[in-house]
Design a protein around this motif. Structure first.
Motif, PDB file in Angstrom:
ATOM      1  N   PHE A  27       0.824  -1.202   0.000  1.00  0.00           N
ATOM      2  CA  PHE A  27       0.000   0.000   0.000  1.00  0.00           C
ATOM      3  C   PHE A  27       0.861   1.255   0.000  1.00  0.00           C
ATOM      4  CE2 PHE A  27      -2.414   3.328   2.238  1.00  0.00           C
ATOM      5  CZ  PHE A  27      -3.467   3.455   1.337  1.00  0.00           C
ATOM      6  N   SER A  28       1.994   1.221   0.687  1.00  0.00           N
ATOM      7  CA  SER A  28       2.856   2.404   0.738  1.00  0.00           C
ATOM      8  C   SER A  28       3.460   2.704  -0.633  1.00  0.00           C
ATOM      9  CB  SER A  28       3.953   2.237   1.777  1.00  0.00           C
ATOM     10  OG  SER A  28       4.783   1.157   1.439  1.00  0.00           O
ATOM     11  N   TYR A  53       0.684   4.367  -2.605  1.00  0.00           N
ATOM     12  CA  TYR A  53       0.549   5.713  -2.049  1.00  0.00           C
ATOM     13  C   TYR A  53       1.655   6.620  -2.568  1.00  0.00           C
ATOM     14  CZ  TYR A  53       0.310   9.301   1.632  1.00  0.00           C
ATOM     15  OH  TYR A  53       0.230  10.473   2.316  1.00  0.00           O
ATOM     16  N   PHE A  54       2.883   6.115  -2.581  1.00  0.00           N
ATOM     17  CA  PHE A  54       4.029   6.880  -3.062  1.00  0.00           C
ATOM     18  C   PHE A  54       3.882   7.203  -4.548  1.00  0.00           C
ATOM     19  CE2 PHE A  54       8.441   7.221  -4.556  1.00  0.00           C
ATOM     20  CZ  PHE A  54       8.870   8.232  -3.721  1.00  0.00           C
ATOM     21  N   LEU A  68       1.066   7.449  -6.245  1.00  0.00           N
ATOM     22  CA  LEU A  68      -0.004   8.434  -6.406  1.00  0.00           C
ATOM     23  C   LEU A  68       0.475   9.840  -6.044  1.00  0.00           C
ATOM     24  CD1 LEU A  68      -3.091   6.464  -5.055  1.00  0.00           C
ATOM     25  CD2 LEU A  68      -2.587   7.088  -7.419  1.00  0.00           C
ATOM     26  N   ILE A  69       1.271   9.951  -5.010  1.00  0.00           N
ATOM     27  CA  ILE A  69       1.861  11.244  -4.641  1.00  0.00           C
ATOM     28  C   ILE A  69       2.755  11.734  -5.781  1.00  0.00           C
ATOM     29  CG2 ILE A  69       3.495  12.389  -3.085  1.00  0.00           C
ATOM     30  CD1 ILE A  69       0.881  12.023  -1.743  1.00  0.00           C
ATOM     31  N   LEU A  94       0.373  13.843   4.303  1.00  0.00           N
ATOM     32  CA  LEU A  94       0.094  13.963   2.880  1.00  0.00           C
ATOM     33  C   LEU A  94       0.615  15.263   2.289  1.00  0.00           C
ATOM     34  CD1 LEU A  94      -1.394  12.883   0.354  1.00  0.00           C
ATOM     35  CD2 LEU A  94      -3.393  14.132   1.151  1.00  0.00           C
ATOM     36  N   GLU A 118       4.498  15.391   2.190  1.00  0.00           N
ATOM     37  CA  GLU A 118       5.040  14.511   1.163  1.00  0.00           C
ATOM     38  C   GLU A 118       4.793  15.069  -0.228  1.00  0.00           C
ATOM     39  OE1 GLU A 118       3.886  10.452   1.588  1.00  0.00           O
ATOM     40  OE2 GLU A 118       4.576  10.365   3.660  1.00  0.00           O
TER      41      GLU A 118
END
Length: 81
Positions: free
Chosen positions: A2-3, A6-7, A9-10, A57, A60
């Protein structure tokens, strides 16, 4: 797992924001998104060398955008040569 998602998507969001911030200096939507993901790594690396960490969020995203802008500037400089 998941991380990593998430990374990524950022990084994609950072690439899009970088394209909006640096109008006329970008490389197109797809390239800006890829630059955003790579710039996220660069931003995290540079900020860690300076002794800063990003938690949350917004932090980052700021680090990723800063890294993406740095990467676009470097790529633009190399492209001119």
């Amino acid at each position: 797992m998941f991380s990593l998602i998430y990374f990524l998507l950022i990084g994609l969001a950072a690439g899009w924001l970088t394209g909006r911030i640096l109008r006329g200096r970008g490389f197109g939507l797809i390239a800006n998104l890829v630059i955003g993901v790579i710039g996220s790594f660069l931003g995290r690396f540079v900020f860690s060398l300076l002794g800063f960490g990003s938690y949350g969020l917004i932090a980052e995203l700021i680090v990723a955008v800063a890294g993406s802008i740095l990467l676009v500037v470097i790529a633009g400089y190399i492209k001119k040569r």
